[in-house]
Scaffold this active site. Structure first.
Site, short mmCIF file in Angstrom:
data_model
loop_
_atom_site.label_atom_id
_atom_site.label_comp_id
_atom_site.label_asym_id
_atom_site.label_seq_id
_atom_site.Cartn_x
_atom_site.Cartn_y
_atom_site.Cartn_z
N LYS A 172 48.37 44.32 49.73
CA LYS A 172 47.72 45.31 48.88
C LYS A 172 46.24 45.43 49.24
CE LYS A 172 49.02 42.87 45.40
NZ LYS A 172 49.33 42.31 44.07
N THR A 204 42.45 48.25 34.97
CA THR A 204 43.40 47.83 36.02
C THR A 204 43.93 46.42 35.78
OG1 THR A 204 41.54 47.06 37.38
CG2 THR A 204 42.33 49.31 37.77
N GLY A 206 46.30 43.63 35.16
CA GLY A 206 47.74 43.49 35.26
C GLY A 206 48.42 44.34 36.30
N THR A 207 47.65 45.00 37.16
CA THR A 207 48.28 45.87 38.15
C THR A 207 49.16 45.09 39.12
OG1 THR A 207 46.22 45.74 39.44
CG2 THR A 207 46.56 47.71 38.11
N GLY A 208 48.73 43.89 39.52
CA GLY A 208 49.54 43.10 40.46
C GLY A 208 50.84 42.64 39.85
N CYS A 209 50.77 42.12 38.62
CA CYS A 209 51.98 41.70 37.91
C CYS A 209 52.93 42.88 37.74
CB CYS A 209 51.63 41.14 36.53
SG CYS A 209 50.43 39.80 36.52
#
Length: 265
Positions: A172, A204, A206-209
């Site tokens: 990412k 943004t 929590g975008t990865g989770c």
């Protein structure tokens, strides 16, 4: 409702990341979310204020009773904060079910979520079990020892990431500067490039989770990996654009962007 996803991760009391974001994402995409909680956090949009680990025997018990009764079509791991937790989770992972492993190392506000001595355990035990790992650039730098500051360096790092043993890598690029955000999906067959205009926002958290769980939901529903990644990215983008604006720090997404409450009014 289609696609059972067992999520093994930490809880975010603020509701924006961790298990809470995972459940919301899988549900919003029509899947069924189940959980094994690895840690409790006292957390809000401004940061992580405390972490309470869950005993490893109980983490394994959560996984075993869920898998033994409900089963799963995909697995997703998030915060696994130390080596004993990683070892316990890997011991309980069933064979033959695709795993999306998000190598969570640092919270959005900078709080460490993986102990430094656990990185080698992560690389040795968890990564080779994964159908997909989803590192951001700082995580990829830790995993490879390489400096990654440009898209060209992202491309150059992909062989080293794939050598770690995962079936595929979604690298990412959100930490790079500039108006365009690029993610690279690397497999043994080549690299697929995803590009979007960057959204300028502080919301943004929590975008990865959310992205990793959305991909897991796609795999659980029978989508091929590139399609699961593409749909998950569209979902996260829509959720960012519809963010409710809560909190004083890094605010949460609108995970319910796909839902229409009016249908049951």
């Amino acid at each position: 409702m289609r696609g059972r996803v067992l999520i093994v991760a930490g809880s975010d009391s603020g509701g924006g990341a961790g298990i809470q974001a995972d459940i919301k994402a899988v549900t919003a995409l029509g899947g069924f979310a189940m959980t094994a909680i690895t840690a409790l956090t006292a957390q809000n949009t401004e940061g992580v204020h405390g972490v309470l680990p869950i005993p490893t025997d109980f983490i394994r018990q959560q996984m075993e009773v869920v898998l033994g009764d409900l089963g799963a079509d995909a697995l997703k791991t998030g915060m696994l904060h130390d080596s004993p937790t990683i070892e316990a989770v890997c011991d309980a992972l069933p064979p033959g079910i695709p795993l999306v492993a998000d190598p969570v190392m640092v919270a959005k506000g900078g709080h460490p979520l993986l102990q430094p001595d656990a990185v080698e355990t992560l690389k040795r035990r968890l990564v080779p079990r994964a159908a997909l790992i989803t590192p951001n650039l700082p995580e990829a730098e830790v995993l490879t020892g390489l400096r990654i500051t440009t898209e060209a360096e992202m491309q150059a790092a992909m062989p080293a990431l794939l050598t770690l043993g995962a079936g595929a890598v979604l690298l990412k690029g959100g930490h790079l500067a500039g108006p365009v955000l690029v993610d690279l999906l690397g497999t043994p067959h080549g690299v697929i490039r995803f590009e979007d205009a960057r959204i300028e926002t502080r919301h943004t958290h929590g975008t990865g989770c959310t992205l990793a769980s959305a991909i897991a939901a796609g795999l659980a529903q029978g989508l091929a990996l590139p399609e699961a990644v593409a749909r998950a990215r569209r979902y996260v983008r829509a959720a960012i654009l519809a963010a409710p604006g809560f909190g004083r720090g890094h605010g949460p997404l609108n995970h319910a962007v796909t839902l229409d409450p009016g249908r049951i009014a």
